[in-house]
Motif scaffolding. Structure first.
Motif, PDB file in Angstrom:
ATOM      1  N   THR A   9       0.876  -1.169   0.000  1.00 20.80           N
ATOM      2  CA  THR A   9       0.000   0.000   0.000  1.00 20.80           C
ATOM      3  C   THR A   9       0.914   1.220   0.000  1.00 20.80           C
ATOM      4  O   THR A   9       1.654   1.456   0.956  1.00 20.80           O
ATOM      5  N   TRP A  10       0.872   1.973  -1.081  1.00 18.11           N
ATOM      6  CA  TRP A  10       1.767   3.113  -1.257  1.00 18.11           C
ATOM      7  C   TRP A  10       1.159   4.369  -0.655  1.00 18.11           C
ATOM      8  O   TRP A  10      -0.044   4.594  -0.751  1.00 18.11           O
ATOM      9  N   ARG A  11       2.000   5.186  -0.041  1.00 17.41           N
ATOM     10  CA  ARG A  11       1.551   6.500   0.432  1.00 17.41           C
ATOM     11  C   ARG A  11       2.536   7.549  -0.037  1.00 17.41           C
ATOM     12  O   ARG A  11       3.744   7.329  -0.087  1.00 17.41           O
ATOM     13  N   LYS A  12       2.003   8.693  -0.400  1.00 20.42           N
ATOM     14  CA  LYS A  12       2.788   9.773  -0.975  1.00 20.42           C
ATOM     15  C   LYS A  12       3.412  10.627   0.122  1.00 20.42           C
ATOM     16  O   LYS A  12       2.829  10.821   1.183  1.00 20.42           O
ATOM     17  N   SER A  13       4.582  11.153  -0.161  1.00 14.71           N
ATOM     18  CA  SER A  13       5.270  12.041   0.760  1.00 14.71           C
ATOM     19  C   SER A  13       4.385  13.231   1.123  1.00 14.71           C
ATOM     20  O   SER A  13       3.657  13.751   0.294  1.00 14.71           O
ATOM     21  N   SER A  14       4.468  13.668   2.363  1.00 19.00           N
ATOM     22  CA  SER A  14       3.698  14.839   2.796  1.00 19.00           C
ATOM     23  C   SER A  14       4.274  16.122   2.207  1.00 19.00           C
ATOM     24  O   SER A  14       3.667  17.175   2.299  1.00 19.00           O
ATOM     25  N   HIS A  15       5.450  16.039   1.597  1.00 19.98           N
ATOM     26  CA  HIS A  15       6.087  17.206   0.985  1.00 19.98           C
ATOM     27  C   HIS A  15       5.999  17.157  -0.532  1.00 19.98           C
ATOM     28  O   HIS A  15       6.886  17.616  -1.226  1.00 19.98           O
ATOM     29  N   SER A  16       4.912  16.612  -1.055  1.00 16.79           N
ATOM     30  CA  SER A  16       4.731  16.487  -2.500  1.00 16.79           C
ATOM     31  C   SER A  16       4.620  17.855  -3.150  1.00 16.79           C
ATOM     32  O   SER A  16       4.049  18.783  -2.585  1.00 16.79           O
ATOM     33  N   PRO A  18       3.126  20.343  -6.152  1.00 21.10           N
ATOM     34  CA  PRO A  18       1.834  20.397  -6.842  1.00 21.10           C
ATOM     35  C   PRO A  18       1.849  19.640  -8.170  1.00 21.10           C
ATOM     36  O   PRO A  18       0.825  19.162  -8.629  1.00 21.10           O
ATOM     37  N   THR A  19       3.030  19.509  -8.793  1.00 21.25           N
ATOM     38  CA  THR A  19       3.140  18.801 -10.066  1.00 21.25           C
ATOM     39  C   THR A  19       3.083  17.289  -9.879  1.00 21.25           C
ATOM     40  O   THR A  19       2.999  16.546 -10.841  1.00 21.25           O
ATOM     41  N   GLY A  20       3.154  16.840  -8.643  1.00 24.69           N
ATOM     42  CA  GLY A  20       3.098  15.410  -8.376  1.00 24.69           C
ATOM     43  C   GLY A  20       4.467  14.755  -8.309  1.00 24.69           C
ATOM     44  O   GLY A  20       4.580  13.560  -8.100  1.00 24.69           O
ATOM     45  N   ASN A  21       5.536  15.526  -8.508  1.00 24.05           N
ATOM     46  CA  ASN A  21       6.884  14.974  -8.418  1.00 24.05           C
ATOM     47  C   ASN A  21       7.240  14.746  -6.962  1.00 24.05           C
ATOM     48  O   ASN A  21       7.463  15.688  -6.212  1.00 24.05           O
ATOM     49  N   CYS A  22       7.252  13.514  -6.570  1.00 27.09           N
ATOM     50  CA  CYS A  22       7.591  13.182  -5.193  1.00 27.09           C
ATOM     51  C   CYS A  22       7.880  11.701  -5.104  1.00 27.09           C
ATOM     52  O   CYS A  22       7.911  11.007  -6.113  1.00 27.09           O
ATOM     53  N   VAL A  23       8.079  11.229  -3.920  1.00 29.83           N
ATOM     54  CA  VAL A  23       8.287   9.802  -3.718  1.00 29.83           C
ATOM     55  C   VAL A  23       7.106   9.223  -2.964  1.00 29.83           C
ATOM     56  O   VAL A  23       6.384   9.923  -2.268  1.00 29.83           O
ATOM     57  N   GLN A  37       5.563   9.386 -10.182  1.00 33.00           N
ATOM     58  CA  GLN A  37       5.105   9.447 -11.570  1.00 33.00           C
ATOM     59  C   GLN A  37       5.754   8.394 -12.459  1.00 33.00           C
ATOM     60  O   GLN A  37       5.418   8.278 -13.617  1.00 33.00           O
ATOM     61  N   CYS A  38       6.689   7.644 -11.922  1.00 32.04           N
ATOM     62  CA  CYS A  38       7.364   6.592 -12.692  1.00 32.04           C
ATOM     63  C   CYS A  38       7.331   5.340 -11.834  1.00 32.04           C
ATOM     64  O   CYS A  38       8.299   4.977 -11.198  1.00 32.04           O
TER      65      CYS A  38
END
Length: 69
Positions: A9-16, A18-23, A37-38
């Protein structure tokens, strides 16, 4: 690559950005990290101890708040 780990279950960094570039991370027996995004090949795997040291270093690169080992 996600098919090899169907229970993640993946969760996005809280420091994402706006373009969605994050881990994104997923935690099971270790910590899996991927680019949001990759999402194909290129998942990094860390043991819990290594991940905790990495996060601690990112938050405090100078070691200002480091405690004795």
């Amino acid at each position: 690559m996600e098919a090899a780990h169907p229970v993640l279950t993946w969760r996005k960094s809280s420091h994402s950005e706006p373009t969605g570039n994050c881990v994104e991370i997923a935690e099971v027996d270790g910590v899996f990290v991927r680019h949001s995004q990759c999402q194909g090949p290129g998942i990094l795997t860390f043991g819990r101890g290594a991940w905790q040291r990495f996060v601690r270093h990112v938050k405090d690169p100078a070691g200002t708040f480091r405690t004795a080992p």
